[in-house]
Design an enzyme around this catalytic site. Sequence first.
Site, PDB file in Angstrom:
ATOM      1  CB  ALA A 252      -1.002   0.033   1.162  1.00 13.63           C
ATOM      2  CB  ALA A 253       4.424   2.048  -0.446  1.00 15.92           C
ATOM      3  N   GLY A 254       2.237   2.530  -2.644  1.00 17.97           N
ATOM      4  CA  GLY A 254       1.766   3.240  -3.839  1.00 17.97           C
ATOM      5  C   GLY A 254       0.373   3.829  -3.633  1.00 17.97           C
ATOM      6  CG  ASP A 255      -2.632   1.179  -2.703  1.00 16.02           C
ATOM      7  OD1 ASP A 255      -2.423   1.190  -3.934  1.00 16.02           O
ATOM      8  OD2 ASP A 255      -2.780   0.138  -2.042  1.00 16.02           O
TER       9      ASP A 255
HETATM   10  O1  RIB Z   1      -1.755  -2.188  -2.935  1.00 13.63           O
HETATM   11  C1  RIB Z   1      -1.932  -3.059  -1.868  1.00 13.63           C
HETATM   12  C2  RIB Z   1      -3.221  -3.792  -1.982  1.00 13.63           C
HETATM   13  O2  RIB Z   1      -3.171  -4.648  -3.092  1.00 13.63           O
HETATM   14  C3  RIB Z   1      -3.537  -4.683  -0.818  1.00 13.63           C
HETATM   15  O3  RIB Z   1      -4.211  -4.024   0.224  1.00 13.63           O
HETATM   16  C4  RIB Z   1      -4.330  -5.808  -1.436  1.00 13.63           C
HETATM   17  O4  RIB Z   1      -5.682  -5.808  -1.080  1.00 13.63           O
HETATM   18  C5  RIB Z   1      -4.158  -5.631  -2.932  1.00 13.63           C
HETATM   19  O5  RIB Z   1      -5.286  -5.140  -3.493  1.00 13.63           O
END
Ligand code: RIB
Length: 307
Positions: A252-255
Amino acid sequence: MRTPIVVAGSLNMDFVVQMQALPTPGQTLRGRDFQLLPGGKGANQACAVGKLGGRGLMLGRVGGDVFGEQLKASLAAAGVDTGRVARTAGEATGVALIFVESGGQNMIVIAAGANDRFMPADIEAAGDCFTPGGYVLLQLESPQETVEAAAAFARGRGMTVILDPAPARPLSRALLGNVDILTPNETEALLLLGRPPGEVALAEAPRLAAALRAQGPRCVILKLGDKGAWYSGGTAEGHVPAFEVEAVDATAAGDTFNGALAVALSEGAALAAAVRFANCAAAISVTRLGAQASVPSRAEVDAMLRA
Ligand code: RIB
Protein backbone atom coordinates in the site's frame (compact mmCIF):
# COMPACT_ATOMS: atom_id res chain seq x y z
CA MET A 1 -15.05 23.94 1.79
CA ARG A 2 -12.64 21.07 0.99
CA THR A 3 -12.42 19.86 -2.63
CA PRO A 4 -14.12 16.47 -3.13
CA ILE A 5 -11.90 13.46 -3.89
CA VAL A 6 -13.78 10.48 -5.32
CA VAL A 7 -12.05 7.10 -5.23
CA ALA A 8 -13.55 4.48 -7.56
CA GLY A 9 -12.08 1.02 -7.10
CA SER A 10 -11.48 -2.11 -5.10
CA LEU A 11 -12.04 -3.06 -1.47
CA ASN A 12 -10.32 -6.23 -0.19
CA MET A 13 -9.86 -7.97 3.11
CA ASP A 14 -6.13 -8.74 3.30
CA PHE A 15 -4.93 -12.07 4.78
CA VAL A 16 -1.37 -11.19 5.75
CA VAL A 17 1.40 -13.59 6.78
CA GLN A 18 4.87 -12.34 7.73
CA MET A 19 7.76 -14.65 6.93
CA GLN A 20 11.55 -14.75 6.69
CA ALA A 21 11.65 -15.23 2.90
CA LEU A 22 9.00 -15.46 0.17
CA PRO A 23 8.08 -19.00 -0.99
CA THR A 24 9.12 -20.51 -4.32
CA PRO A 25 6.74 -22.79 -6.34
CA GLY A 26 6.12 -26.09 -4.56
CA GLN A 27 7.63 -24.92 -1.28
CA THR A 28 5.89 -25.07 2.12
CA LEU A 29 7.14 -22.55 4.66
CA ARG A 30 6.30 -21.62 8.22
CA GLY A 31 5.15 -18.01 8.55
CA ARG A 32 5.49 -15.90 11.69
CA ASP A 33 2.21 -14.05 12.29
CA PHE A 34 -1.16 -13.99 10.56
CA GLN A 35 -3.38 -10.91 10.47
CA LEU A 36 -6.67 -9.95 8.84
CA LEU A 37 -6.36 -6.32 7.76
CA PRO A 38 -8.43 -3.92 5.60
CA GLY A 39 -7.00 -3.37 2.13
CA GLY A 40 -7.75 -3.15 -1.58
CA LYS A 41 -6.01 -0.58 -3.76
CA GLY A 42 -9.06 1.67 -4.06
CA ALA A 43 -9.97 1.52 -0.39
CA ASN A 44 -6.34 2.10 0.63
CA GLN A 45 -6.23 5.27 -1.47
CA ALA A 46 -9.50 6.43 0.06
CA CYS A 47 -8.18 5.69 3.54
CA ALA A 48 -5.09 7.81 2.80
CA VAL A 49 -7.30 10.66 1.59
CA GLY A 50 -9.34 10.53 4.79
CA LYS A 51 -6.44 10.15 7.24
CA LEU A 52 -4.50 12.96 5.58
CA GLY A 53 -7.37 15.40 5.85
CA GLY A 54 -9.01 15.18 2.41
CA ARG A 55 -12.73 14.96 1.68
CA GLY A 56 -12.88 11.37 0.43
CA LEU A 57 -15.81 9.45 -1.02
CA MET A 58 -15.50 5.75 -1.94
CA LEU A 59 -17.27 4.08 -4.87
CA GLY A 60 -17.07 0.30 -5.22
CA ARG A 61 -18.67 -3.01 -4.30
CA VAL A 62 -18.35 -5.39 -1.38
CA GLY A 63 -20.07 -8.75 -0.87
CA GLY A 64 -22.98 -9.59 1.40
CA ASP A 65 -20.60 -10.99 4.05
CA VAL A 66 -19.10 -9.63 7.26
CA PHE A 67 -15.87 -8.53 5.53
CA GLY A 68 -17.83 -5.99 3.50
CA GLU A 69 -19.16 -4.30 6.63
CA GLN A 70 -15.71 -4.37 8.26
CA LEU A 71 -14.12 -2.72 5.22
CA LYS A 72 -16.73 0.02 5.16
CA ALA A 73 -16.26 0.59 8.88
CA SER A 74 -12.49 0.93 8.43
CA LEU A 75 -12.96 3.64 5.82
CA ALA A 76 -15.63 5.41 7.84
CA ALA A 77 -13.22 5.50 10.80
CA ALA A 78 -10.72 7.27 8.51
CA GLY A 79 -13.37 9.91 7.72
CA VAL A 80 -14.32 8.59 4.27
CA ASP A 81 -17.91 8.73 2.99
CA THR A 82 -18.88 5.08 2.29
CA GLY A 83 -22.58 5.70 1.59
CA ARG A 84 -22.12 4.76 -2.09
CA VAL A 85 -20.25 1.48 -1.52
CA ALA A 86 -22.75 -1.12 -2.74
CA ARG A 87 -23.42 -4.46 -1.06
CA THR A 88 -23.62 -7.25 -3.64
CA ALA A 89 -25.86 -10.11 -2.49
CA GLY A 90 -24.60 -13.56 -3.40
CA GLU A 91 -21.01 -12.36 -3.94
CA ALA A 92 -18.02 -12.60 -1.62
CA THR A 93 -16.11 -9.48 -0.67
CA GLY A 94 -12.74 -9.28 -2.43
CA VAL A 95 -9.80 -10.81 -0.59
CA ALA A 96 -6.04 -10.64 -1.01
CA LEU A 97 -3.56 -13.24 0.23
CA ILE A 98 -0.35 -11.41 1.10
CA PHE A 99 3.09 -12.74 2.08
CA VAL A 100 5.51 -10.19 3.52
CA GLU A 101 9.21 -11.05 3.90
CA SER A 102 11.52 -9.58 6.50
CA GLY A 103 12.89 -6.91 4.12
CA GLY A 104 9.37 -5.58 3.46
CA GLN A 105 8.83 -7.01 -0.04
CA ASN A 106 5.57 -8.83 -0.69
CA MET A 107 3.70 -11.29 -2.88
CA ILE A 108 -0.04 -10.77 -3.42
CA VAL A 109 -2.79 -12.95 -4.88
CA ILE A 110 -6.26 -11.48 -5.24
CA ALA A 111 -9.70 -13.10 -5.42
CA ALA A 112 -11.68 -10.13 -6.75
CA GLY A 113 -15.20 -11.27 -5.71
CA ALA A 114 -17.60 -8.31 -5.65
CA ASN A 115 -14.95 -5.98 -7.11
CA ASP A 116 -15.57 -7.68 -10.47
CA ARG A 117 -19.23 -6.65 -10.26
CA PHE A 118 -18.37 -2.94 -10.07
CA MET A 119 -19.73 -1.82 -13.46
CA PRO A 120 -19.97 1.32 -15.62
CA ALA A 121 -23.63 1.52 -14.53
CA ASP A 122 -22.38 2.04 -10.95
CA ILE A 123 -20.42 5.07 -12.14
CA GLU A 124 -23.48 6.53 -13.86
CA ALA A 125 -25.59 5.86 -10.76
CA ALA A 126 -23.10 7.88 -8.69
CA GLY A 127 -22.97 10.70 -11.26
CA ASP A 128 -24.02 13.32 -8.68
CA CYS A 129 -20.76 12.63 -6.76
CA PHE A 130 -18.60 13.76 -9.68
CA THR A 131 -18.25 17.46 -8.87
CA PRO A 132 -16.53 19.86 -11.30
CA GLY A 133 -13.16 20.94 -9.93
CA GLY A 134 -12.81 17.78 -7.85
CA TYR A 135 -10.40 14.84 -8.14
CA VAL A 136 -10.99 11.21 -9.11
CA LEU A 137 -8.57 8.45 -8.09
CA LEU A 138 -8.54 5.23 -10.14
CA GLN A 139 -6.53 1.98 -10.07
CA LEU A 140 -6.77 -1.32 -11.98
CA GLU A 141 -8.39 -3.83 -9.60
CA SER A 142 -11.80 -3.06 -11.14
CA PRO A 143 -13.06 -4.19 -14.57
CA GLN A 144 -11.31 -2.27 -17.34
CA GLU A 145 -14.61 -0.96 -18.75
CA THR A 146 -15.48 0.55 -15.37
CA VAL A 147 -12.12 2.31 -15.07
CA GLU A 148 -12.56 3.66 -18.61
CA ALA A 149 -16.13 4.80 -17.87
CA ALA A 150 -15.07 6.53 -14.64
CA ALA A 151 -12.21 8.37 -16.35
CA ALA A 152 -14.41 9.50 -19.24
CA PHE A 153 -17.24 10.54 -16.93
CA ALA A 154 -14.93 12.47 -14.61
CA ARG A 155 -13.15 14.17 -17.50
CA GLY A 156 -16.55 15.19 -18.89
CA ARG A 157 -17.40 16.76 -15.52
CA GLY A 158 -14.20 18.79 -15.44
CA MET A 159 -12.47 16.78 -12.71
CA THR A 160 -8.78 15.89 -12.45
CA VAL A 161 -8.30 12.16 -13.14
CA ILE A 162 -5.39 10.44 -11.35
CA LEU A 163 -4.72 6.85 -12.45
CA ASP A 164 -2.41 4.45 -10.63
CA PRO A 165 -1.89 1.76 -13.33
CA ALA A 166 -1.62 -1.03 -10.74
CA PRO A 167 -1.66 -4.00 -10.87
CA ALA A 168 0.23 -3.67 -14.17
CA ARG A 169 -1.70 -4.37 -17.34
CA PRO A 170 -1.85 -2.88 -20.85
CA LEU A 171 -4.20 0.10 -21.21
CA SER A 172 -6.17 1.54 -24.10
CA ARG A 173 -5.30 4.89 -25.65
CA ALA A 174 -8.92 5.89 -24.94
CA LEU A 175 -8.32 5.49 -21.20
CA LEU A 176 -4.89 7.12 -21.17
CA GLY A 177 -6.31 10.05 -23.15
CA ASN A 178 -8.70 10.77 -20.27
CA VAL A 179 -5.99 10.66 -17.59
CA ASP A 180 -4.57 13.88 -16.19
CA ILE A 181 -1.95 12.34 -13.90
CA LEU A 182 -0.53 8.82 -14.37
CA THR A 183 1.51 7.42 -11.46
CA PRO A 184 3.24 4.14 -12.51
CA ASN A 185 6.01 2.36 -10.66
CA GLU A 186 8.94 0.95 -12.63
CA THR A 187 7.23 -2.33 -13.60
CA GLU A 188 4.04 -0.59 -14.69
CA ALA A 189 5.87 2.09 -16.68
CA LEU A 190 7.93 -0.49 -18.56
CA LEU A 191 4.87 -2.63 -19.32
CA LEU A 192 2.94 0.37 -20.68
CA LEU A 193 5.89 1.10 -22.96
CA GLY A 194 6.06 -2.51 -24.18
CA ARG A 195 9.40 -3.14 -22.51
CA PRO A 196 10.48 -6.16 -20.41
CA PRO A 197 10.31 -5.80 -16.60
CA GLY A 198 13.38 -4.43 -14.87
CA GLU A 199 14.80 -1.45 -13.01
CA VAL A 200 14.62 2.12 -14.26
CA ALA A 201 17.75 4.24 -13.75
CA LEU A 202 16.99 7.78 -12.58
CA ALA A 203 18.83 9.11 -15.65
CA GLU A 204 16.33 7.25 -17.84
CA ALA A 205 13.25 8.64 -16.07
CA PRO A 206 12.79 11.86 -18.15
CA ARG A 207 12.74 9.86 -21.39
CA LEU A 208 10.30 7.27 -20.01
CA ALA A 209 8.00 9.95 -18.63
CA ALA A 210 7.98 11.76 -21.98
CA ALA A 211 7.17 8.50 -23.81
CA LEU A 212 4.28 7.84 -21.43
CA ARG A 213 2.96 11.37 -21.80
CA ALA A 214 2.93 10.82 -25.56
CA GLN A 215 0.29 8.12 -24.89
CA GLY A 216 -2.16 10.69 -23.50
CA PRO A 217 -1.69 11.68 -19.83
CA ARG A 218 -1.08 15.39 -19.21
CA CYS A 219 1.35 14.58 -16.41
CA VAL A 220 3.37 11.48 -15.40
CA ILE A 221 4.83 10.77 -11.98
CA LEU A 222 7.23 7.81 -11.98
CA LYS A 223 7.42 6.14 -8.56
CA LEU A 224 10.97 4.80 -8.37
CA GLY A 225 11.07 3.33 -4.86
CA ASP A 226 14.28 4.21 -3.03
CA LYS A 227 15.30 6.40 -6.00
CA GLY A 228 12.38 8.73 -5.20
CA ALA A 229 9.97 10.03 -7.85
CA TRP A 230 10.30 11.80 -11.19
CA TYR A 231 7.46 14.12 -12.21
CA SER A 232 6.86 15.50 -15.65
CA GLY A 233 3.89 17.71 -16.44
CA GLY A 234 3.96 20.41 -19.06
CA THR A 235 6.18 23.16 -17.70
CA ALA A 236 7.10 21.40 -14.43
CA GLU A 237 9.59 18.54 -14.40
CA GLY A 238 11.97 17.27 -11.73
CA HIS A 239 13.19 14.71 -9.22
CA VAL A 240 11.95 14.34 -5.64
CA PRO A 241 14.31 12.17 -3.56
CA ALA A 242 12.98 9.34 -1.41
CA PHE A 243 12.85 9.60 2.40
CA GLU A 244 15.16 7.06 4.01
CA VAL A 245 13.26 4.66 6.26
CA GLU A 246 13.54 1.14 7.66
CA ALA A 247 11.21 -0.99 5.51
CA VAL A 248 8.82 -3.38 7.29
CA ASP A 249 6.11 -3.83 4.64
CA ALA A 250 5.82 -2.15 1.23
CA THR A 251 2.12 -3.06 0.89
CA ALA A 252 0.00 0.00 0.00
CA ALA A 253 2.95 2.39 -0.31
CA GLY A 254 1.77 3.24 -3.84
CA ASP A 255 -1.85 3.60 -2.67
CA THR A 256 -0.77 5.93 0.13
CA PHE A 257 1.27 7.95 -2.38
CA ASN A 258 -1.75 8.48 -4.63
CA GLY A 259 -4.16 9.37 -1.84
CA ALA A 260 -1.65 11.84 -0.42
CA LEU A 261 -0.93 13.33 -3.84
CA ALA A 262 -4.63 14.05 -4.37
CA VAL A 263 -4.97 15.64 -0.93
CA ALA A 264 -1.99 17.96 -1.49
CA LEU A 265 -3.14 18.97 -4.98
CA SER A 266 -6.70 19.53 -3.75
CA GLU A 267 -5.28 21.94 -1.18
CA GLY A 268 -3.56 23.92 -3.95
CA ALA A 269 0.01 22.58 -3.60
CA ALA A 270 2.27 22.86 -6.66
CA LEU A 271 3.17 19.56 -8.33
CA ALA A 272 6.68 19.29 -6.82
CA ALA A 273 5.41 19.98 -3.29
CA ALA A 274 2.54 17.52 -3.74
CA VAL A 275 4.96 14.79 -4.86
CA ARG A 276 7.16 15.46 -1.83
CA PHE A 277 4.14 15.24 0.49
CA ALA A 278 3.10 11.96 -1.19
CA ASN A 279 6.65 10.54 -1.00
CA CYS A 280 6.73 11.31 2.69
CA ALA A 281 3.37 9.67 3.44
CA ALA A 282 4.36 6.59 1.42
CA ALA A 283 7.72 6.36 3.22
CA ILE A 284 6.03 6.33 6.63
CA SER A 285 3.57 3.65 5.45
CA VAL A 286 6.47 1.35 4.55
CA THR A 287 7.66 1.35 8.17
CA ARG A 288 4.50 -0.45 9.34
CA LEU A 289 2.69 -3.70 8.63
CA GLY A 290 -0.54 -3.76 6.65
CA ALA A 291 -2.29 -1.62 4.07
CA GLN A 292 -4.73 0.81 5.69
CA ALA A 293 -3.17 0.12 9.07
CA SER A 294 0.09 1.62 7.78
CA VAL A 295 -1.30 4.90 6.41
CA PRO A 296 0.01 7.80 8.51
CA SER A 297 -1.99 10.66 9.97
CA ARG A 298 -1.63 14.22 8.70
CA ALA A 299 0.22 15.19 11.87
CA GLU A 300 2.82 12.46 11.30
CA VAL A 301 3.45 13.54 7.69
CA ASP A 302 3.65 17.23 8.61
CA ALA A 303 6.11 16.42 11.42
CA MET A 304 8.37 14.36 9.13
CA LEU A 305 8.33 17.08 6.47
CA ARG A 306 9.30 19.68 9.06
CA ALA A 307 12.10 17.44 10.32
O1 RIB B 1 -1.75 -2.19 -2.94
C1 RIB B 1 -1.93 -3.06 -1.87
C2 RIB B 1 -3.22 -3.79 -1.98
O2 RIB B 1 -3.17 -4.65 -3.09
C3 RIB B 1 -3.54 -4.68 -0.82
O3 RIB B 1 -4.21 -4.02 0.22
C4 RIB B 1 -4.33 -5.81 -1.44
O4 RIB B 1 -5.68 -5.81 -1.08
C5 RIB B 1 -4.16 -5.63 -2.93
O5 RIB B 1 -5.29 -5.14 -3.49
